[in-house]
Enzyme design. Sequence first.
Site, mmCIF file in Angstrom:
data_model
loop_
_atom_site.group_PDB
_atom_site.id
_atom_site.type_symbol
_atom_site.label_atom_id
_atom_site.label_comp_id
_atom_site.label_asym_id
_atom_site.label_seq_id
_atom_site.Cartn_x
_atom_site.Cartn_y
_atom_site.Cartn_z
ATOM 1 N N HIS A 196 51.444 43.263 19.199
ATOM 2 C CA HIS A 196 50.402 42.712 18.314
ATOM 3 C C HIS A 196 50.182 43.578 17.062
ATOM 4 C CE1 HIS A 196 49.500 39.836 21.412
ATOM 5 N NE2 HIS A 196 49.065 40.747 22.243
ATOM 6 N N ASP A 237 55.842 38.281 27.304
ATOM 7 C CA ASP A 237 54.415 38.552 27.519
ATOM 8 C C ASP A 237 53.643 37.234 27.390
ATOM 9 O OD1 ASP A 237 52.390 41.219 27.104
ATOM 10 O OD2 ASP A 237 51.576 39.332 26.329
ATOM 11 N N HIS A 254 51.011 36.597 25.911
ATOM 12 C CA HIS A 254 50.399 36.437 24.581
ATOM 13 C C HIS A 254 51.483 36.354 23.508
ATOM 14 C CE1 HIS A 254 47.392 38.596 27.089
ATOM 15 N NE2 HIS A 254 46.623 37.640 26.606
ATOM 16 N N ASP A 300 51.931 40.381 32.003
ATOM 17 C CA ASP A 300 50.714 39.586 32.147
ATOM 18 C C ASP A 300 51.048 38.092 32.241
ATOM 19 O OD1 ASP A 300 51.558 39.514 29.517
ATOM 20 O OD2 ASP A 300 49.679 40.294 28.681
HETATM 21 ZN ZN LIG Z 1 49.877 40.233 26.699
#
Ligand SMILES: [Zn+2]
Length: 298
Positions: free
Chosen positions: A121, A157, A159, A240
Amino acid sequence: MPVPVFTHPSCERHDPGAGHPEAPSRLRAVRERLVGEPAAALREAPAALEADLLAVHQQRYLEQVQGLVGAGGGALDADTIVNGHSWEAALHAAGAALAATDHALSGQGNAFAAGRPPGHHALAGAAMGFCLLANAVIAARHALARGVDRVLIVDWDVHHGNGTQALVETDPAIRFISMHQWPWWPGTGTADERGVGNVFNLPRPPGLPPARYVGDLWGAVETATTGWTPGLVLVSAGFDSMRGDPLGGFTLEPEHFADLTLRLRERFEPAPLVGLLEGGYIPARLAEGVAAHVRALA
Ligand SMILES: [Zn+2]
């Protein structure tokens, strides 16, 4: 030959504070699990060199983080909090990615970078979502500078790897595939975000059978790399996306990461694979996911 797993004690001293999901216990669980794993060989990661960081990040931003860490810590954004050890940890997390990449590019086989804070990120000039330095992009640029023609980054991931996308979306030498929960934080990652044709997003709802996630991600890998052969494959390995994670609703199990890893190896041989630790917020589950991925890298 066991797979080298680069990590550093400082990565367990970076601590965003009590109750924060991106906790030191995550990496401790991974390390303790891999100590007993014959397929893994733990190695101490060096610190990244400033030149590698400046290939991706703005100097002003690096100074801002160092300043806050030097003052004892604080919040870079609502989710991204540093303490007095966080800069050393970030340097070694990026250094782990670089050392794993150097290992792979020297023809010695695949490698894994078990650092934290995570990276996908992080933006050129800002921290975001627990991430300080864009470890995958730092590794990709380093590989290109070493003469690799093309780098594939696969991000599983839960996200969207918005930072990675923002940092590579104008660079046709890097292709980026991200499968992520949608709609979900950080809100980016729609399929029509294509960069210069080098970005492949797979927004997916939570709760699908794991075979759907595996099949869809594999389909995107085939689409993204037909007629385009990478010299290095980086995996932004966030766990995750496993069933039960508090920060996501995907349903993957360790065997699915092993399956994907083996498929990537087979498809892109002789290109080496380097896995980079991203998310995963149940430490014991994270450790099993990493172990399955590392065993499949061996
Ligand atoms: Zn994540």
